[in-house]
Write a protein that holds these residues in place. Sequence first.
Motif, mmCIF file in Angstrom:
data_model
loop_
_atom_site.group_PDB
_atom_site.id
_atom_site.type_symbol
_atom_site.label_atom_id
_atom_site.label_comp_id
_atom_site.label_asym_id
_atom_site.label_seq_id
_atom_site.Cartn_x
_atom_site.Cartn_y
_atom_site.Cartn_z
ATOM 1 N N ARG A 131 -116.153 -38.137 -58.190
ATOM 2 C CA ARG A 131 -115.882 -37.222 -57.090
ATOM 3 C C ARG A 131 -114.842 -37.677 -56.210
ATOM 4 N N ASP A 132 -114.730 -39.027 -55.995
ATOM 5 C CA ASP A 132 -113.667 -39.388 -55.109
ATOM 6 C C ASP A 132 -112.202 -39.418 -55.671
ATOM 7 N N SER A 133 -112.350 -39.906 -56.991
ATOM 8 C CA SER A 133 -111.145 -39.894 -57.757
ATOM 9 C C SER A 133 -110.707 -38.551 -57.943
ATOM 10 N N GLU A 134 -111.566 -37.284 -58.114
ATOM 11 C CA GLU A 134 -110.878 -36.065 -58.040
ATOM 12 C C GLU A 134 -110.273 -35.636 -56.839
ATOM 13 N N LYS A 135 -110.849 -36.142 -55.541
ATOM 14 C CA LYS A 135 -110.306 -35.713 -54.207
ATOM 15 C C LYS A 135 -108.999 -36.368 -54.304
ATOM 16 N N GLN A 136 -108.764 -37.634 -54.789
ATOM 17 C CA GLN A 136 -107.445 -38.222 -54.440
ATOM 18 C C GLN A 136 -106.215 -37.713 -55.428
ATOM 19 N N LYS A 137 -106.684 -37.116 -56.350
ATOM 20 C CA LYS A 137 -105.850 -36.335 -57.344
ATOM 21 C C LYS A 137 -105.490 -34.980 -56.616
ATOM 22 N N GLU A 138 -106.279 -34.314 -55.955
ATOM 23 C CA GLU A 138 -105.974 -33.042 -55.214
ATOM 24 C C GLU A 138 -104.878 -33.462 -54.175
ATOM 25 N N GLU A 139 -105.261 -34.353 -53.693
ATOM 26 C CA GLU A 139 -104.302 -34.863 -52.385
ATOM 27 C C GLU A 139 -102.894 -35.298 -52.756
#
Length: 139
Positions: A131-139
């Motif tokens: 979940r954290d890596s997906e958030k970083q990709k979105e930013e």
Amino acid sequence: MALVFVAVRVLLGLFFMLTGVMKLTDRISADLYAQAKDEFVKFAAVFPLNDLGIKIEPMHYLIAVGWIELVGGLLLAIGPRILQEICNIILAIIMMGEIYSLLTMKEPLYLCTPAAVCLGLLLLLIYVWGRDSEKQKEE
């Protein structure tokens, strides 16, 4: 919330380090080491690759799992992020193998509880990291 997951990761790593050391030496507890040796004789008998003709020596199995838990726990607790994730997956596979072995031996379900709790926490960490890596990709 991130601090809670760091605490879970470090405590889980320390737990695996302790269980790994207990499988490798009798200096911490001779009784637990003897019990682990007896359990791994049973685990080796129900090892999934036995059906393919691959027999495993119980002491080699015990030592291999002990080292995997010791090193995996150490890296899970204090290693770099990528090694934490790899060790998390490896330790989850070890816990799945333990649950499989206990169920195959028709042991009571309550004996699966420690492995199931550890597996649940490891899978939770995998989910949080994903979940954290997906958030970083979105930013």
